[in-house]
Write a protein that holds these residues in place. Structure first.
Motif, short mmCIF file in Angstrom:
data_model
loop_
_atom_site.label_atom_id
_atom_site.label_comp_id
_atom_site.label_asym_id
_atom_site.label_seq_id
_atom_site.Cartn_x
_atom_site.Cartn_y
_atom_site.Cartn_z
N MET A 16 0.19 -4.25 -38.97
CA MET A 16 0.22 -3.55 -39.49
C MET A 16 1.14 -2.12 -39.42
N ARG A 17 2.14 -2.46 -38.08
CA ARG A 17 3.13 -1.64 -38.33
C ARG A 17 4.26 -2.18 -39.21
N MET A 18 4.40 -3.10 -39.26
CA MET A 18 5.01 -3.91 -40.03
C MET A 18 4.83 -3.28 -41.76
N LEU A 19 3.72 -3.53 -41.73
CA LEU A 19 3.22 -3.70 -43.36
C LEU A 19 3.36 -1.36 -43.47
N ILE A 20 3.18 -0.85 -42.57
CA ILE A 20 3.10 0.52 -42.41
C ILE A 20 4.95 0.33 -43.18
N ILE A 21 5.44 0.30 -41.86
CA ILE A 21 7.19 0.50 -42.05
C ILE A 21 7.69 -0.15 -43.39
N MET A 22 7.12 -1.05 -43.77
CA MET A 22 7.45 -1.75 -45.17
C MET A 22 7.31 -0.47 -46.20
N THR A 23 6.02 0.09 -46.84
CA THR A 23 5.82 1.03 -47.23
C THR A 23 5.91 2.24 -47.06
N LEU A 24 7.18 2.35 -45.93
CA LEU A 24 7.59 3.90 -45.64
C LEU A 24 9.10 3.50 -46.42
N ARG A 25 9.59 2.40 -46.33
CA ARG A 25 11.19 1.90 -46.64
C ARG A 25 11.05 1.96 -47.82
N GLN A 26 9.86 1.15 -48.90
CA GLN A 26 9.84 1.09 -50.63
C GLN A 26 9.41 2.91 -50.92
N MET A 27 9.48 3.61 -50.25
CA MET A 27 9.22 4.73 -50.42
C MET A 27 10.23 5.73 -50.51
N GLY A 28 11.43 4.96 -49.97
CA GLY A 28 12.86 5.67 -49.88
C GLY A 28 13.37 5.92 -48.15
N CYS A 29 12.25 6.15 -47.64
CA CYS A 29 12.74 6.44 -46.09
C CYS A 29 13.16 5.49 -44.90
N GLN A 30 14.80 5.98 -44.03
CA GLN A 30 15.39 4.87 -43.40
C GLN A 30 15.03 5.35 -42.45
N SER A 31 14.58 5.85 -41.15
CA SER A 31 14.23 6.66 -40.31
C SER A 31 12.98 6.52 -39.88
N VAL A 32 12.10 4.96 -39.15
CA VAL A 32 11.60 4.46 -39.32
C VAL A 32 11.30 4.03 -37.25
N ILE A 33 11.01 5.17 -37.15
CA ILE A 33 10.31 3.94 -35.55
C ILE A 33 8.95 3.88 -34.94
N ASP A 34 8.72 2.16 -34.11
CA ASP A 34 7.58 2.28 -34.29
C ASP A 34 6.85 2.59 -32.61
N ALA A 35 5.47 2.09 -32.32
CA ALA A 35 5.01 2.09 -30.67
C ALA A 35 3.72 1.51 -30.46
N PRO A 36 3.22 0.38 -30.26
CA PRO A 36 2.05 -0.40 -30.37
C PRO A 36 0.89 0.61 -29.23
N ASN A 37 1.06 2.04 -28.90
CA ASN A 37 -0.33 2.61 -28.20
C ASN A 37 0.45 3.56 -27.93
N GLY A 38 -0.78 5.14 -27.88
CA GLY A 38 -0.30 6.37 -27.97
C GLY A 38 0.78 6.50 -26.71
#
Length: 126
Positions: A16-38
């Motif tokens: 799911m993180r990968m899918l969200i990041i791909m969606t953001l990148r398709q929107m032109g976002c270049q700066s994305v970090i991720d985390a598995p929990n709060g």
């Protein structure tokens, strides 16, 4: 142009993180970090400030609602969007009471995300 905002994506599902990041990148976002929990998300925010957080609700160690509670103590003005597989009103209301700026349901729709971001950032140019 692109989405000139930085994001933190918080979800216990790596897929799911990968899918969200791909969606953001398709929107032109270049700066994305991720985390598995709060818990990990709070650690990352301390060292890597972002413009927007997108968080799941159901996660181990620290769920999305607890994350919002803790994040609001340190980052009062940080836009936080809840992204949940469940569209139930109780979770949405609880998240909004804790300070979430919006609520989206999975699967993430780029159109809905853009609409939500335009509400948070009226001067947003896509």
């Amino acid at each position: 142009m692109g989405l000139a905002k930085s994001f933190l994506v918080v979800d216990d599902s790596a897929t799911m993180r990968m899918l969200i990041i791909m969606t953001l990148r398709q929107m032109g976002c270049q700066s994305v970090i991720d985390a598995p929990n709060g818990r990990v998300a709070l650690e990352k925010l301390a060292t890597s400030p972002v413009d927007v957080v997108i968080t799941d609700v159901d996660m181990p160690e620290m769920n999305g609602l607890e994350f919002i509670r803790h994040a609001r103590q340190r980052y009062a003005n940080l836009p936080i969007l809840i992204l949940s597989a469940h569209g139930d009103d109780a979770t949405r209301v609880a998240g909004m009471r804790l300070g979430a700026n919006g609520y989206l349901t999975k699967p993430l729709s780029s159109a809905k995300l853009i609409e939500m971001l335009e509400q948070i950032f009226p001067d947003l140019e896509m």
